[in-house]
Enzyme design. Sequence first.
Site, PDB file in Angstrom:
ATOM      1  N   ARG A 202       0.825  -1.208   0.000  1.00  0.00           N
ATOM      2  CA  ARG A 202       0.000   0.000   0.000  1.00  0.00           C
ATOM      3  C   ARG A 202       0.857   1.256   0.000  1.00  0.00           C
ATOM      4  NH1 ARG A 202      -2.399  -0.340   4.950  1.00  0.00           N
ATOM      5  NH2 ARG A 202      -4.198   0.935   4.440  1.00  0.00           N
ATOM      6  N   ASP A 234       8.831  -3.967  -6.026  1.00  0.00           N
ATOM      7  CA  ASP A 234       9.708  -5.050  -6.488  1.00  0.00           C
ATOM      8  C   ASP A 234      10.861  -5.257  -5.504  1.00  0.00           C
ATOM      9  OD1 ASP A 234       8.188  -5.124  -8.972  1.00  0.00           O
ATOM     10  OD2 ASP A 234       9.180  -3.224  -9.392  1.00  0.00           O
TER      11      ASP A 234
HETATM   12  P1  AMP Z   1       6.810  -0.730 -10.250  1.00  0.00           P
HETATM   13  O1  AMP Z   1       7.228   0.604  -9.705  1.00  0.00           O
HETATM   14  O2  AMP Z   1       6.823  -1.808  -9.242  1.00  0.00           O
HETATM   15  O3  AMP Z   1       5.535  -0.678 -11.031  1.00  0.00           O
HETATM   16  O4  AMP Z   1       7.938  -1.211 -11.284  1.00  0.00           O
HETATM   17  C1  AMP Z   1       8.454  -0.328 -12.179  1.00  0.00           C
HETATM   18  C2  AMP Z   1       9.358  -1.055 -13.152  1.00  0.00           C
HETATM   19  O5  AMP Z   1       8.570  -1.907 -13.988  1.00  0.00           O
HETATM   20  C3  AMP Z   1      10.032  -0.038 -14.033  1.00  0.00           C
HETATM   21  O6  AMP Z   1      11.422  -0.029 -13.748  1.00  0.00           O
HETATM   22  C4  AMP Z   1       9.685  -0.453 -15.454  1.00  0.00           C
HETATM   23  O7  AMP Z   1      10.838  -0.595 -16.255  1.00  0.00           O
HETATM   24  C5  AMP Z   1       8.982  -1.786 -15.330  1.00  0.00           C
HETATM   25  N1  AMP Z   1       7.774  -1.880 -16.176  1.00  0.00           N
HETATM   26  C6  AMP Z   1       6.920  -0.902 -16.524  1.00  0.00           C
HETATM   27  N2  AMP Z   1       5.915  -1.381 -17.282  1.00  0.00           N
HETATM   28  C7  AMP Z   1       6.141  -2.711 -17.428  1.00  0.00           C
HETATM   29  C8  AMP Z   1       5.454  -3.791 -18.105  1.00  0.00           C
HETATM   30  N3  AMP Z   1       4.330  -3.595 -18.806  1.00  0.00           N
HETATM   31  N4  AMP Z   1       5.991  -5.029 -18.015  1.00  0.00           N
HETATM   32  C9  AMP Z   1       7.111  -5.241 -17.312  1.00  0.00           C
HETATM   33  N5  AMP Z   1       7.796  -4.282 -16.660  1.00  0.00           N
HETATM   34  C10 AMP Z   1       7.320  -3.024 -16.706  1.00  0.00           C
END
Ligand code: AMP
Length: 302
Positions: A202, A234
Amino acid sequence: MSLLVVGSVAIDTLETPRGRAPDVLGGAATYFAVAASFFGPVQLVAVVGEDFPRAELDWFARRGIDLAGVEVRPGRSLRWTGRYHEDMNVRDTLSFEANVFEHFAPELPASYRTTPFVFLANIAPALQARVLDQVRGPRLVGADTMNLWIETTRADLDALLRRVPLLMINDEEARLLSGERNMVRAARRILAMGPASVMIKRGEYGVLYFSGESVFAVPAYPLEEVFDPTGAGDAFAGGVMGYLASSGDLSPAGMRRAIVYGSVLASFTVEAFSLERLRSLTREDIDRRYRQFISLTAFDVP
Ligand code: AMP
């Protein structure tokens, strides 16, 4: 014990109220792997283009991230541009280029197939399932997903959820997946879809963990300034799975420790753009903040 992650390794351009960072290291699996590498070795399954900086791959290797599962393909790496609002819980995707990820078909090296801890970072659920098909008898499988897959590939996602014991998603995704606004009700519904446990991230409000009948809540570490929330979820997952793989302790108390380690990694990640804060972070820094979490949340019966 070893830990495997499959997901995106990318080049991001980030805009937040604190500034702009063009062409920096990103990707969900990147944040996961680097966060988890503080606890032990990590096997990374991903694809990058020829534009991906060699120096970053070398840095992964120095951190104990095994690159046998990383393909370097002709073409450009996945590129994502995101802009955060003044309220950094809200962000817009300004551009997304899948590039080499468009034809990604993860193929695990033989040495990865018996890895006991597996994390399926956010990619199409059919690809997540493809990875799961290749591992034999894992001890714990965790997975993430996103709105796009909930809305466009629901049948694949439903099939995957029946095979994933631990789901880690954010609150918005939990609402969309369950059709419930209330997080407790959303978690109940999600647990009925397959996972034995769900961690709902969250953002600045912390994490809720539901497993069977038990609930555990951890706040986010209170920070005076957040520079870039990208990858916090992540890095949280990397901290959780990294700690679990290193301890091998999946008891309720072990899960709670893992959630606090995940929260620690997430809190450091947002202190700078991209993965910058993680480059200088040490295990001592992590353990110090872990203890601060204990005092942050400790209280007794009067
Ligand atoms: P988050 O902040 O957890 O949403 O993760 C962000 C990371 O996800 C960024 O560093 C992006 O490069 C990656 N990202 C963004 N869109 C996608 C997607 N459709 N599939 C996989 N990775 C993505």
